[in-house]
Motif scaffolding. Structure first.
Motif, PDB file in Angstrom:
ATOM      1  N   VAL A 256       0.850  -1.175   0.000  1.00 42.60           N
ATOM      2  CA  VAL A 256       0.000   0.000   0.000  1.00 42.60           C
ATOM      3  C   VAL A 256       0.894   1.236   0.000  1.00 42.60           C
ATOM      4  CG1 VAL A 256      -1.640   1.355   1.370  1.00 42.60           C
ATOM      5  CG2 VAL A 256      -1.953  -1.112   1.117  1.00 42.60           C
ATOM      6  N   VAL A 257       0.667   2.116  -0.955  1.00 45.50           N
ATOM      7  CA  VAL A 257       1.465   3.334  -1.095  1.00 45.50           C
ATOM      8  C   VAL A 257       0.599   4.519  -0.700  1.00 45.50           C
ATOM      9  CG1 VAL A 257       2.808   4.788  -2.671  1.00 45.50           C
ATOM     10  CG2 VAL A 257       2.777   2.292  -2.981  1.00 45.50           C
ATOM     11  N   ALA A 258       1.059   5.291   0.271  1.00 43.53           N
ATOM     12  CA  ALA A 258       0.281   6.448   0.730  1.00 43.53           C
ATOM     13  C   ALA A 258       1.230   7.546   1.163  1.00 43.53           C
ATOM     14  CB  ALA A 258      -0.644   6.064   1.878  1.00 43.53           C
ATOM     15  N   PHE A 259       0.899   8.770   0.807  1.00 48.10           N
ATOM     16  CA  PHE A 259       1.685   9.932   1.215  1.00 48.10           C
ATOM     17  C   PHE A 259       1.261  10.322   2.626  1.00 48.10           C
ATOM     18  CE2 PHE A 259       2.800  14.391   1.503  1.00 48.10           C
ATOM     19  CZ  PHE A 259       4.046  14.438   0.878  1.00 48.10           C
ATOM     20  N   ASN A 260       2.221  10.347   3.546  1.00 47.85           N
ATOM     21  CA  ASN A 260       1.916  10.530   4.966  1.00 47.85           C
ATOM     22  C   ASN A 260       0.965   9.429   5.414  1.00 47.85           C
ATOM     23  OD1 ASN A 260       2.004  11.668   7.514  1.00 47.85           O
ATOM     24  ND2 ASN A 260       0.502  13.265   7.065  1.00 47.85           N
ATOM     25  N   ALA A 261       1.394   8.200   5.201  1.00 53.74           N
ATOM     26  CA  ALA A 261       0.549   7.027   5.409  1.00 53.74           C
ATOM     27  C   ALA A 261       0.010   6.931   6.826  1.00 53.74           C
ATOM     28  CB  ALA A 261       1.332   5.761   5.070  1.00 53.74           C
ATOM     29  N   SER A 262       0.770   7.400   7.803  1.00 51.19           N
ATOM     30  CA  SER A 262       0.310   7.305   9.185  1.00 51.19           C
ATOM     31  C   SER A 262      -1.052   7.957   9.361  1.00 51.19           C
ATOM     32  CB  SER A 262       1.317   7.969  10.138  1.00 51.19           C
ATOM     33  OG  SER A 262       2.476   7.189  10.251  1.00 51.19           O
TER      34      SER A 262
END
Length: 238
Positions: free
Chosen positions: A102-108
């Motif tokens: 899973v790729v997410a910007f600012n995933a937190s």
């Protein structure tokens, strides 16, 4: 799924993003969510799924100004939160079980607010669906801050698009557009740091945990020197 270098750089990626009523992951609500399944560079290699959600609360004007969704529009056209977020969590869990990162910007932020929403709605959290930590996750923000730590300037998605030569049409803060831009930024980071392509997903996940911890410790120390509370979490992604 193969998590060697060839596995993750040439294999599928699942981009994830949300737009919300605010920035407090414990209290705010998800308004839109997007999942972009990518099998290579370019929009033609992407399959997009989006959800518009009636959060059940007023969407503050400041949040609407960012993502363009008003309370009235969400109420008239949005799905019930439980139905929508159950679908989102199922899709994420299915990908992670198959080793698709899973790729997410600012995933937190996105993962924390999703977990909080699922728990609030009485649904099984993503971590419980998996039976283990949420992994593998790839966060271009964590990678950029850790690998190019002395570069000056902001590190918003818009800024990183410019740094890594990603062309975007000005529609950022629409969840699916943000995801596509995030995937392109990740490819730009890998192009500049080709050693990333030589490690497996499990190791990449652990490396990001270390990169985030080092950044957070340094940032907290900077805040304390300024007389502010240095309480940024050193734990990533949750």
């Amino acid at each position: 799924m193969d998590t060697t270098a060839a596995g993750w750089t040439s294999g599928p990626l699942l981009g994830f993003d949300t737009e919300t009523t605010g920035t407090d992951v414990s209290r705010d609500r998800i308004v839109t969510a997007a999942l972009v399944h990518s099998v290579g560079p370019g929009r033609d290699a992407e399959t997009v799924a989006t959800w518009l959600i009636d959060p059940g609360v007023e969407i503050p004007p400041g949040a609407s100004a960012v993502h363009g969704i008003s309370t009235e529009h969400a109420r008239a056209h949005g799905m019930a939160p439980a139905e929508a977020l159950d679908e989102v969590a199922d899709a994420l869990a299915d990908a992670l079980r198959r080793g698709i990162p899973v790729v997410a910007f600012n995933a937190s932020y996105d993962l924390q607010i999703l977990e909080a929403e699922l728990a609030r709605l009485g649904l099984t959290t993503l971590a419980d669906r998996l039976g283990h930590e949420i992994a593998p996750v790839i966060d271009p923000l964590v990678l950029d801050r850790g690998l190019d730590r002395f570069r000056k300037g902001k590190r918003t998605l818009t800024d990183l698009c410019e740094v890594y030569g990603v062309t975007q049409d000005g529609r950022l803060h629409t969840a699916d557009v943000d995801v596509s831009a995030t995937l392109d930024v990740l490819r730009g980071i890998v192009a500049r740091n080709p050693d990333l392509a030589g490690i497996g997903l499990d190791e990449l996940h652990r490396r990001q945990m270390t990169l985030h911890r080092d950044w957070a410790e340094n940032f907290n120390e900077f805040l304390r020197r300024k007389g502010k509370a240095g309480d940024v979490s050193t734990v990533w992604p949750l």
